[in-house]
Design a protein around this motif. Structure first.
Motif, PDB file in Angstrom:
ATOM      1  N   LYS A 246       0.819  -1.211   0.000  1.00 52.35           N
ATOM      2  CA  LYS A 246       0.000   0.000   0.000  1.00 52.35           C
ATOM      3  C   LYS A 246       0.856   1.266   0.000  1.00 52.35           C
ATOM      4  O   LYS A 246       0.415   2.304  -0.477  1.00 52.35           O
ATOM      5  CB  LYS A 246      -0.917   0.018   1.220  1.00 52.35           C
ATOM      6  CG  LYS A 246      -1.961  -1.075   1.201  1.00 52.35           C
ATOM      7  CD  LYS A 246      -2.788  -1.047   2.451  1.00 52.35           C
ATOM      8  CE  LYS A 246      -3.703  -2.234   2.513  1.00 52.35           C
ATOM      9  NZ  LYS A 246      -4.460  -2.281   3.760  1.00 52.35           N
ATOM     10  N   THR A 247       2.067   1.192   0.533  1.00 48.17           N
ATOM     11  CA  THR A 247       2.939   2.365   0.552  1.00 48.17           C
ATOM     12  C   THR A 247       3.730   2.503  -0.738  1.00 48.17           C
ATOM     13  O   THR A 247       4.353   3.535  -0.964  1.00 48.17           O
ATOM     14  CB  THR A 247       3.920   2.295   1.730  1.00 48.17           C
ATOM     15  OG1 THR A 247       4.703   1.117   1.609  1.00 48.17           O
ATOM     16  CG2 THR A 247       3.204   2.312   3.050  1.00 48.17           C
ATOM     17  N   GLU A 248       3.721   1.485  -1.577  1.00 49.80           N
ATOM     18  CA  GLU A 248       4.480   1.517  -2.828  1.00 49.80           C
ATOM     19  C   GLU A 248       3.610   1.768  -4.053  1.00 49.80           C
ATOM     20  O   GLU A 248       4.121   2.088  -5.113  1.00 49.80           O
ATOM     21  CB  GLU A 248       5.222   0.191  -3.012  1.00 49.80           C
ATOM     22  CG  GLU A 248       6.224  -0.081  -1.921  1.00 49.80           C
ATOM     23  CD  GLU A 248       6.798  -1.478  -2.003  1.00 49.80           C
ATOM     24  OE1 GLU A 248       6.370  -2.259  -2.869  1.00 49.80           O
ATOM     25  OE2 GLU A 248       7.670  -1.789  -1.192  1.00 49.80           O
TER      26      GLU A 248
ATOM     27  N   LYS B 245       0.495   3.723  -6.010  1.00 47.95           N
ATOM     28  CA  LYS B 245      -0.364   4.912  -6.049  1.00 47.95           C
ATOM     29  C   LYS B 245      -1.709   4.569  -6.679  1.00 47.95           C
ATOM     30  O   LYS B 245      -1.824   3.627  -7.455  1.00 47.95           O
ATOM     31  CB  LYS B 245       0.291   6.015  -6.868  1.00 47.95           C
ATOM     32  CG  LYS B 245       1.428   6.694  -6.175  1.00 47.95           C
ATOM     33  CD  LYS B 245       1.857   7.919  -6.942  1.00 47.95           C
ATOM     34  CE  LYS B 245       2.915   8.664  -6.159  1.00 47.95           C
ATOM     35  NZ  LYS B 245       3.223   9.940  -6.774  1.00 47.95           N
TER      36      LYS B 245
ATOM     37  N   ASP C 295      -1.674   4.537 -10.413  1.00 44.02           N
ATOM     38  CA  ASP C 295      -0.960   3.443 -11.063  1.00 44.02           C
ATOM     39  C   ASP C 295      -1.871   2.277 -11.432  1.00 44.02           C
ATOM     40  O   ASP C 295      -1.509   1.464 -12.277  1.00 44.02           O
ATOM     41  CB  ASP C 295       0.152   2.910 -10.156  1.00 44.02           C
ATOM     42  CG  ASP C 295       1.253   3.927  -9.932  1.00 44.02           C
ATOM     43  OD1 ASP C 295       1.356   4.871 -10.743  1.00 44.02           O
ATOM     44  OD2 ASP C 295       1.997   3.780  -8.950  1.00 44.02           O
TER      45      ASP C 295
ATOM     46  N   SER D 161      -2.206  10.040  -4.519  1.00 45.43           N
ATOM     47  CA  SER D 161      -1.904   9.511  -3.190  1.00 45.43           C
ATOM     48  C   SER D 161      -1.573   8.031  -3.264  1.00 45.43           C
ATOM     49  O   SER D 161      -2.042   7.312  -4.144  1.00 45.43           O
ATOM     50  CB  SER D 161      -3.098   9.692  -2.262  1.00 45.43           C
ATOM     51  OG  SER D 161      -3.408  11.041  -2.115  1.00 45.43           O
ATOM     52  N   TYR D 162      -0.774   7.581  -2.314  1.00 48.89           N
ATOM     53  CA  TYR D 162      -0.517   6.152  -2.177  1.00 48.89           C
ATOM     54  C   TYR D 162      -1.739   5.505  -1.549  1.00 48.89           C
ATOM     55  O   TYR D 162      -2.554   6.160  -0.907  1.00 48.89           O
ATOM     56  CB  TYR D 162       0.727   5.922  -1.313  1.00 48.89           C
ATOM     57  CG  TYR D 162       2.002   6.308  -2.014  1.00 48.89           C
ATOM     58  CD1 TYR D 162       2.614   5.433  -2.896  1.00 48.89           C
ATOM     59  CD2 TYR D 162       2.580   7.551  -1.808  1.00 48.89           C
ATOM     60  CE1 TYR D 162       3.785   5.786  -3.559  1.00 48.89           C
ATOM     61  CE2 TYR D 162       3.750   7.919  -2.466  1.00 48.89           C
ATOM     62  CZ  TYR D 162       4.350   7.030  -3.337  1.00 48.89           C
ATOM     63  OH  TYR D 162       5.499   7.379  -3.993  1.00 48.89           O
TER      64      TYR D 162
END
Length: 83
Positions: free
Chosen positions: A4-6, A8, A11, A45-46
């Protein structure tokens, strides 16, 4: 670090479904990635930031949610058992 932190919101493919589950009441729904990407504050946002920004749709709950990406068209049979 988590997926989830990698990843977006921009994407993801526009037709990709995102599973949204409330942590408080357990209600589940699906949203499309294009809905998140079309909302300007969340478009770049991520996914962990999107998860913190979204809330349950139930007007009495408004609890925090959990995001998951279901695997589409991938089915696995049970392999194993008693030999």
């Amino acid at each position: 670090m988590s997926w989830k932190t990698e990843l977006k919101a921009a994407d993801l493919e526009p037709e990709r479904r995102i599973e949204v589950t409330c942590k408080r009441c357990g209600k589940m729904r699906y949203i499309r990635a294009e809905q998140v990407a079309s909302y300007p504050p969340l478009s770049q946002s991520y996914l962990d930031e999107v998860e913190r920004a979204l809330r349950c749709r139930d007007r009495y709950c408004k609890g925090p949610i959990r995001i998951a990406l279901p695997h589409q068209h991938q089915m696995e049979g049970f392999v194993g058992g008693m030999a």
